[in-house]
Design an enzyme around this catalytic site. Structure first.
Site: not given
Ligand code: GAR
Length: 195
Positions: A14-15, A86, A89, A103, A105, A146, A175
């Site tokens: 969840g960062s 993950l 939807i 979203n 990615h 995606d 991000e």
């Molecule tokens: C992030 O890097 C996000 O882009 C990725 O999961 C990570 C979650 O990090 N999402 C995907 O890969 C979606 N296909 P977080 O929990 O620290 O925010």
């Protein structure tokens, strides 16, 4: 002016959720709810830290029921923000929130997207293919995994000395910088409110 309510959907640390919440205090949106499919997900800690309601959803409710729509609408939630969520939807949710689901990615879509491409799998694939660059994509969610309209992309250079782990951390930093701002901008553009 009242803020637009959003719900964050996240499965892991969840960062990104944290960056989105922190930005909300000076933005046009408010995080009304955190939804996770995992009861031990790190993201749920931010519910306590920032006093935001959270809910853990099971697969049956998520895929077979539209209880969730009513719940979200009752709370006046206007946008669904996926931040490391993950599960795919379901269509009923996409139809209830048309062009209102975003979203992030961690790669340059359309490359390295689709089922199974999440988190470290993405960075490993980029590394294995000896790509010279990678990056992040923020996009709308439609019924094809995606493949929704791209709202924003930014690149990083992948150096010969990079590992999948540090590719991941370079991208994650970006991000945190961009996702909250793109959410704010998208909401502003779609509510007729200028930033
Ligand atoms: C992030 O890097 C996000 O882009 C990725 O999961 C990570 C979650 O990090 N999402 C995907 O890969 C979606 N296909 P977080 O929990 O620290 O925010």
């Amino acid at each position: 002016m009242s803020k637009t309510k959003i719900a964050i959907f996240a499965s892991g640390t969840g960062s990104n959720a944290k960056a989105i919440i922190e930005h909300s205090f000076q933005a046009n949106y408010e995080v009304d709810l955190i939804i996770s499919n995992k009861k031990n997900a790190g993201v749920l800690n931010f519910s306590e830290e920032f006093d935001i309601d959270a809910m853990v959803i099971d697969k049956e409710t998520f895929y077979e029921d539209d209880i969730l729509i009513h719940f979200l609408q009752q709370r006046d939630i206007k946008y669904l923000i996926l931040a490391g969520f993950l599960w795919q939807i379901p269509s009923y949710l996409i139809q209830a929130f048309p062009e209102r689901i975003l979203n992030i990615h961690p790669a340059l879509l359309p490359k390295y997207g689709g089922k199974g491409m999440y988190g470290s799998n993405v960075h490993q694939a980029v590394f294995d293919a000896k790509e010279k660059e990678s990056g992040l994509t923020i996009h709308l969610v439609n019924e094809e995994y995606d493949k929704g309209e791209i709202l924003f992309q930014t690149k990083i250079e992948v150096l010969a000395t990079d590992t999948p782990k540090n590719i991941a951390s370079k991208i994650l930093k970006l991000e945190h910088k961009h996702y909250p701002q793109i959410i704010e901008k998208y909401i502003a553009e779609n509510s007729g409110v200028l930033l």
